[in-house]
Design a protein around this motif. Sequence first.
Motif, PDB file in Angstrom:
ATOM      1  N   ALA A  43      -8.697 -49.669 -33.376  1.00 45.93           N
ATOM      2  CA  ALA A  43      -7.903 -49.440 -34.587  1.00 45.93           C
ATOM      3  C   ALA A  43      -8.713 -49.685 -35.855  1.00 45.93           C
ATOM      4  O   ALA A  43      -8.186 -49.613 -36.956  1.00 45.93           O
ATOM      5  N   LYS A  44      -9.983 -49.991 -35.677  1.00 46.98           N
ATOM      6  CA  LYS A  44     -10.894 -50.267 -36.793  1.00 46.98           C
ATOM      7  C   LYS A  44     -10.431 -51.445 -37.657  1.00 46.98           C
ATOM      8  O   LYS A  44     -10.558 -51.440 -38.873  1.00 46.98           O
ATOM      9  N   VAL A  45      -9.861 -52.452 -36.989  1.00 45.92           N
ATOM     10  CA  VAL A  45      -9.473 -53.699 -37.647  1.00 45.92           C
ATOM     11  C   VAL A  45     -10.646 -54.657 -37.469  1.00 45.92           C
ATOM     12  O   VAL A  45     -11.053 -54.942 -36.342  1.00 45.92           O
ATOM     13  N   THR A  46     -11.188 -55.130 -38.575  1.00 47.09           N
ATOM     14  CA  THR A  46     -12.395 -55.956 -38.508  1.00 47.09           C
ATOM     15  C   THR A  46     -12.102 -57.450 -38.602  1.00 47.09           C
ATOM     16  O   THR A  46     -13.011 -58.246 -38.795  1.00 47.09           O
ATOM     17  N   ALA A  47     -10.851 -57.824 -38.477  1.00 47.61           N
ATOM     18  CA  ALA A  47     -10.497 -59.246 -38.560  1.00 47.61           C
ATOM     19  C   ALA A  47     -11.242 -60.021 -37.476  1.00 47.61           C
ATOM     20  O   ALA A  47     -11.351 -59.582 -36.337  1.00 47.61           O
ATOM     21  N   GLU A  48     -11.740 -61.170 -37.870  1.00 48.47           N
ATOM     22  CA  GLU A  48     -12.531 -62.017 -36.979  1.00 48.47           C
ATOM     23  C   GLU A  48     -11.633 -63.045 -36.295  1.00 48.47           C
ATOM     24  O   GLU A  48     -10.799 -63.669 -36.946  1.00 48.47           O
ATOM     25  N   TYR A  49     -11.805 -63.222 -35.004  1.00 44.25           N
ATOM     26  CA  TYR A  49     -11.069 -64.239 -34.247  1.00 44.25           C
ATOM     27  C   TYR A  49     -11.584 -65.606 -34.686  1.00 44.25           C
ATOM     28  O   TYR A  49     -12.782 -65.852 -34.694  1.00 44.25           O
ATOM     29  N   ASN A  50     -10.659 -66.474 -35.067  1.00 43.49           N
ATOM     30  CA  ASN A  50     -11.030 -67.768 -35.646  1.00 43.49           C
ATOM     31  C   ASN A  50     -10.342 -68.885 -34.866  1.00 43.49           C
ATOM     32  O   ASN A  50      -9.109 -68.960 -34.864  1.00 43.49           O
ATOM     33  N   THR A  51     -11.112 -69.742 -34.230  1.00 47.37           N
ATOM     34  CA  THR A  51     -10.520 -70.808 -33.416  1.00 47.37           C
ATOM     35  C   THR A  51      -9.728 -71.804 -34.259  1.00 47.37           C
ATOM     36  O   THR A  51      -8.781 -72.407 -33.767  1.00 47.37           O
ATOM     37  N   ALA A  52     -10.088 -71.968 -35.531  1.00 44.82           N
ATOM     38  CA  ALA A  52      -9.303 -72.859 -36.401  1.00 44.82           C
ATOM     39  C   ALA A  52      -7.896 -72.292 -36.589  1.00 44.82           C
ATOM     40  O   ALA A  52      -6.914 -73.040 -36.609  1.00 44.82           O
TER      41      ALA A  52
END
Length: 172
Positions: A43-52
């Motif tokens: 989907a061209k979503v560039t959100a980064e997975y963040n453990t916080a």
Amino acid sequence: MKAFKKLAAIVLAGVMALAVLTGCSDSDKTTFHKQLTDALSDAKVTAEYNTADVAKAEKVAQLWDSYAAEIKSIEKKQAEHKYDTTADYQKARDAALAKVYAAATMVGGEHYGFVPVQEKDADTIASIVRVLKEKGATKYGYSNSRTKAAFESENVPGTFDEGEFIVLVYEK
């Protein structure tokens, strides 16, 4: 000696059964996360997975059901005219929500929402992708814990949509 061998066999069988069950759980989480990552990429979503954000989502999920119960109690007191002023009533509501924010250490730019958990992971994944894309998220995390209440109704204070939801924390 025979009794000891039988007991040992039973214990070992139990340990093996537990190992098999816990192994599936970790695998399912990994598979879901990989499917979500692939769907975000498609989907061209560039959100980064963040453990916080994952930790925050877990805290919100754990607290939300008690928050919903507290809000229902506050609304009942309001209906019974147990607050002296509207300001006292609003202060009680704000304090209840502040507990959730404080526990999750939410700060400016961070938001949370609820994603209905569907029978099929694909529907849940599609919902997460849609929200992150619509909100223009840059980072995200989601809870593995579930909550049973979400989306307080604006029309009827103290009522919540019921179902099974995961918490999605995202940053813009």
